[in-house]
Design a protein around this motif. Structure first.
Motif, PDB file in Angstrom:
ATOM      1  N   PRO A  70       0.838  -1.202   0.000  1.00  0.00           N
ATOM      2  CA  PRO A  70       0.000   0.000   0.000  1.00  0.00           C
ATOM      3  C   PRO A  70       0.876   1.258   0.000  1.00  0.00           C
ATOM      4  O   PRO A  70       1.867   1.323   0.725  1.00  0.00           O
ATOM      5  N   GLY A  71       0.529   2.206  -0.869  1.00  0.00           N
ATOM      6  CA  GLY A  71       1.302   3.459  -0.933  1.00  0.00           C
ATOM      7  C   GLY A  71       2.428   3.404  -1.948  1.00  0.00           C
ATOM      8  O   GLY A  71       2.985   4.436  -2.332  1.00  0.00           O
ATOM      9  N   ALA A  72       2.761   2.207  -2.413  1.00  0.00           N
ATOM     10  CA  ALA A  72       3.831   2.103  -3.436  1.00  0.00           C
ATOM     11  C   ALA A  72       3.320   2.699  -4.754  1.00  0.00           C
ATOM     12  O   ALA A  72       2.116   2.762  -5.002  1.00  0.00           O
ATOM     13  N   THR A  73       4.268   3.125  -5.584  1.00  0.00           N
ATOM     14  CA  THR A  73       3.927   3.808  -6.841  1.00  0.00           C
ATOM     15  C   THR A  73       4.030   2.866  -8.032  1.00  0.00           C
ATOM     16  O   THR A  73       4.970   2.073  -8.128  1.00  0.00           O
ATOM     17  N   LEU A  74       3.054   2.946  -8.911  1.00  0.00           N
ATOM     18  CA  LEU A  74       3.069   2.172 -10.157  1.00  0.00           C
ATOM     19  C   LEU A  74       3.199   3.165 -11.317  1.00  0.00           C
ATOM     20  O   LEU A  74       2.437   4.134 -11.408  1.00  0.00           O
ATOM     21  N   MET A  75       4.200   2.938 -12.159  1.00  0.00           N
ATOM     22  CA  MET A  75       4.385   3.766 -13.361  1.00  0.00           C
ATOM     23  C   MET A  75       4.073   2.880 -14.565  1.00  0.00           C
ATOM     24  O   MET A  75       4.716   1.842 -14.784  1.00  0.00           O
ATOM     25  N   LEU A  76       3.097   3.324 -15.353  1.00  0.00           N
ATOM     26  CA  LEU A  76       2.657   2.516 -16.500  1.00  0.00           C
ATOM     27  C   LEU A  76       2.856   3.284 -17.793  1.00  0.00           C
ATOM     28  O   LEU A  76       2.842   4.517 -17.793  1.00  0.00           O
ATOM     29  N   ARG A  77       3.004   2.519 -18.876  1.00  0.00           N
ATOM     30  CA  ARG A  77       3.073   3.154 -20.191  1.00  0.00           C
ATOM     31  C   ARG A  77       1.845   2.747 -20.995  1.00  0.00           C
ATOM     32  O   ARG A  77       1.483   1.571 -21.044  1.00  0.00           O
ATOM     33  N   SER A  78       1.249   3.722 -21.609  1.00  0.00           N
ATOM     34  CA  SER A  78       0.049   3.458 -22.410  1.00  0.00           C
ATOM     35  C   SER A  78       0.246   4.184 -23.744  1.00  0.00           C
ATOM     36  O   SER A  78       1.374   4.488 -24.137  1.00  0.00           O
ATOM     37  N   ALA A  79      -0.849   4.459 -24.411  1.00  0.00           N
ATOM     38  CA  ALA A  79      -0.750   5.199 -25.682  1.00  0.00           C
ATOM     39  C   ALA A  79      -2.042   5.974 -25.874  1.00  0.00           C
ATOM     40  O   ALA A  79      -3.068   5.654 -25.249  1.00  0.00           O
TER      41      ALA A  79
ATOM     42  N   THR B 139       3.172  14.858 -26.940  1.00  0.00           N
ATOM     43  CA  THR B 139       2.855  15.070 -28.368  1.00  0.00           C
ATOM     44  C   THR B 139       4.137  15.155 -29.186  1.00  0.00           C
ATOM     45  O   THR B 139       4.091  15.397 -30.374  1.00  0.00           O
ATOM     46  N   ASP B 140       5.299  14.953 -28.524  1.00  0.00           N
ATOM     47  CA  ASP B 140       6.550  15.011 -29.303  1.00  0.00           C
ATOM     48  C   ASP B 140       6.945  13.578 -29.673  1.00  0.00           C
ATOM     49  O   ASP B 140       6.083  12.701 -29.753  1.00  0.00           O
ATOM     50  N   GLU B 141       8.241  13.336 -29.855  1.00  0.00           N
ATOM     51  CA  GLU B 141       8.626  12.004 -30.337  1.00  0.00           C
ATOM     52  C   GLU B 141       8.627  10.945 -29.235  1.00  0.00           C
ATOM     53  O   GLU B 141       8.949   9.788 -29.474  1.00  0.00           O
ATOM     54  N   VAL B 142       8.282  11.344 -28.017  1.00  0.00           N
ATOM     55  CA  VAL B 142       8.062  10.336 -26.962  1.00  0.00           C
ATOM     56  C   VAL B 142       6.692   9.724 -27.244  1.00  0.00           C
ATOM     57  O   VAL B 142       5.668  10.411 -27.181  1.00  0.00           O
ATOM     58  N   ILE B 143       6.672   8.453 -27.580  1.00  0.00           N
ATOM     59  CA  ILE B 143       5.423   7.835 -28.082  1.00  0.00           C
ATOM     60  C   ILE B 143       4.467   7.464 -26.950  1.00  0.00           C
ATOM     61  O   ILE B 143       3.257   7.643 -27.045  1.00  0.00           O
ATOM     62  N   ASN B 144       5.031   6.929 -25.856  1.00  0.00           N
ATOM     63  CA  ASN B 144       4.152   6.394 -24.801  1.00  0.00           C
ATOM     64  C   ASN B 144       3.526   7.493 -23.936  1.00  0.00           C
ATOM     65  O   ASN B 144       4.205   8.457 -23.546  1.00  0.00           O
ATOM     66  N   SER B 145       2.256   7.274 -23.599  1.00  0.00           N
ATOM     67  CA  SER B 145       1.617   8.058 -22.523  1.00  0.00           C
ATOM     68  C   SER B 145       2.098   7.468 -21.201  1.00  0.00           C
ATOM     69  O   SER B 145       2.438   6.277 -21.134  1.00  0.00           O
ATOM     70  N   VAL B 146       2.130   8.300 -20.169  1.00  0.00           N
ATOM     71  CA  VAL B 146       2.617   7.844 -18.858  1.00  0.00           C
ATOM     72  C   VAL B 146       1.487   7.966 -17.839  1.00  0.00           C
ATOM     73  O   VAL B 146       0.843   9.017 -17.746  1.00  0.00           O
ATOM     74  N   ILE B 147       1.233   6.890 -17.134  1.00  0.00           N
ATOM     75  CA  ILE B 147       0.229   6.882 -16.056  1.00  0.00           C
ATOM     76  C   ILE B 147       0.963   6.608 -14.741  1.00  0.00           C
ATOM     77  O   ILE B 147       1.776   5.678 -14.662  1.00  0.00           O
ATOM     78  N   ILE B 148       0.698   7.462 -13.727  1.00  0.00           N
ATOM     79  CA  ILE B 148       1.261   7.202 -12.393  1.00  0.00           C
ATOM     80  C   ILE B 148       0.102   6.922 -11.442  1.00  0.00           C
ATOM     81  O   ILE B 148      -0.941   7.587 -11.501  1.00  0.00           O
ATOM     82  N   ALA B 149       0.258   5.897 -10.627  1.00  0.00           N
ATOM     83  CA  ALA B 149      -0.820   5.497  -9.702  1.00  0.00           C
ATOM     84  C   ALA B 149      -0.205   5.055  -8.385  1.00  0.00           C
ATOM     85  O   ALA B 149       0.987   4.738  -8.314  1.00  0.00           O
ATOM     86  N   ARG B 150      -1.049   5.120  -7.338  1.00  0.00           N
ATOM     87  CA  ARG B 150      -0.561   4.719  -6.016  1.00  0.00           C
ATOM     88  C   ARG B 150      -1.380   3.526  -5.537  1.00  0.00           C
ATOM     89  O   ARG B 150      -2.616   3.513  -5.656  1.00  0.00           O
ATOM     90  N   LYS B 151      -0.722   2.530  -4.973  1.00  0.00           N
ATOM     91  CA  LYS B 151      -1.407   1.321  -4.502  1.00  0.00           C
ATOM     92  C   LYS B 151      -2.272   1.676  -3.306  1.00  0.00           C
ATOM     93  O   LYS B 151      -1.810   2.301  -2.350  1.00  0.00           O
TER      94      LYS B 151
END
Ligand SMILES: C[S@@+](CC[C@H](N)C(=O)[O-])C[C@H]1O[C@@H](n2cnc3c(N)ncnc32)[C@H](O)[C@@H]1O
Length: 317
Positions: free
Chosen positions: A223-232, A260-272
């Motif tokens: 609980p409280g740990a961080t999850l970093m995800l890649r989406s699009a 919107t630049d050449e970094v393709i992935n969207s980034v999602i940050i979430a907390r457990k």
């Protein structure tokens, strides 16, 4: 072959798919590089398209195209990992990888999103799906988190041995980087040790599989740990699977960022979140931490204030 009332972008993606799916193999070559570069340049510009609303035929093409992109990415990384391993200190030559600058920008983006949403410097990070060229871990460890320990997980033993060879000559990184060969779905108690878990874009090649991985992480992360995800987002969803905040059961989604630049992935940050054990009552959820944890007490939790989700779009360049 065109989906009825499709648009020029979809038609172009379908044309490229036809050529890519006819390639004999996806190892780096002039033809492979030209086609995938064209595909990325086609999907990169900001585009409001919602691929989930396209016809069945295009959905099938997208699903297969994502898998082909994943295979090509893996082969490209293996190809350059082997070249890098031939150098005395591979880490001085990472720039030979064609998309190295993208990883520099993506890692900076992820680091900035992380520091904006947390206060502590993580002691231990798990990177899931690190691959034969674990650039995210390498860039974070050398440029941003220079005291953090990185535990890299990959299902492919060859990927891990290639990756380990890249850091062997570096006293600092070889002491801070560990490579574990495992299907992340088989990793359980170890996951509670990590302050942050990164999930690579190519672990879980469609939404269903990716959600299974996220549910697994929700079960075992602290609980409280961080999850970093890649989406699009938009047309980039032809290249990578898409995760929506509502797919992240057991987590409080803090922010979603669509570059919107050449970094393709969207980034999602979430907390457990604490592990739910009863249905929320009257808008207030009562959660009990797992019995095995030190403090099996009820944590009152108001789900209404957890939705402080921020969805950000990069300013038009
Ligand atoms: C090609 S790499 C790309 C990662 C990229 N270098 C990055 O930094 O985001 C993706 C890796 O995920 C690994 N992978 C896929 N499914 C996995 C799973 N269930 N558990 C662990 N690793 C997995 C693959 O073996 C592959 O090496």
């Amino acid at each position: 072959m065109v989906c009825p009332n499709s648009n020029p972008l979809v038609e172009k993606v379908c044309e490229l798919y036809e050529q890519i799916s006819r390639l004999e193999n996806l190892s780096p070559s002039k033809d492979v590089n030209i086609l995938f570069t064209d595909l990325v340049h086609t999907c990169m510009p900001p585009n409001p398209i919602d691929v989930s609303k396209l016809c069945q035929k295009i959905q099938q093409i997208r699903s297969h195209l994502i898998k082909l992109c994943g295979q090509a990415e893996g082969l490209l990384e293996s190809h350059f990992s082997k070249i890098l391993a031939s150098y005395e200190n591979p880490l001085q030559h990472l720039h030979i990888f064609p998309y190295f600058d993208n990883y520099i920008k993506l890692s900076l983006l992820e680091y900035n999103i992380f520091t904006k949403n947390t206060t502590n410097i993580p002691k231990k990070i798990a990177f899931i799906g690190s691959g034969p060229l674990p650039l995210t871990s390498l860039v974070l460890a050398t440029k941003h988190l220079t005291t953090t320990y990185f535990h890299n997980y990959d299902i492919d033993v060859d990927a891990n041995s290639m990756a380990a060879a890249l850091v062997a000559a570096d006293p600092d990184l070889s002491s801070r980087m560990t490579f574990h060969t495992a299907d992340i779905m088989d990793v359980t108690c170890a996951l509670k040790d990590y302050d942050v878990v990164f999930l690579a874009a190519l672990v879980g090649m469609d939404k269903e599989d990716k959600v299974k991985v996220v549910d697994h992480l929700a079960k075992y992360m602290s609980p409280g740990a961080t999850l970093m995800l890649r989406s699009a987002h938009g047309a980039r969803a032809f290249l990578y699977p898409v995760l929506d905040p509502r797919d992240l059961r057991g987590f409080e989604v803090l922010s979603v960022y669509h570059p919107t630049d050449e970094v393709i992935n969207s980034v999602i940050i979430a907390r457990k979140l604490p592990v739910p054990c009863v249905q929320p009552l009257d808008g207030l959820g009562a959660y009990v931490l797992p019995s095995k944890c030190a403090c099996a007490e009820i944590h009152a939790f108001n789900p209404l204030n957890k939705m402080n989700l921020v969805e950000e779009f990069a300013l038009e360049e």
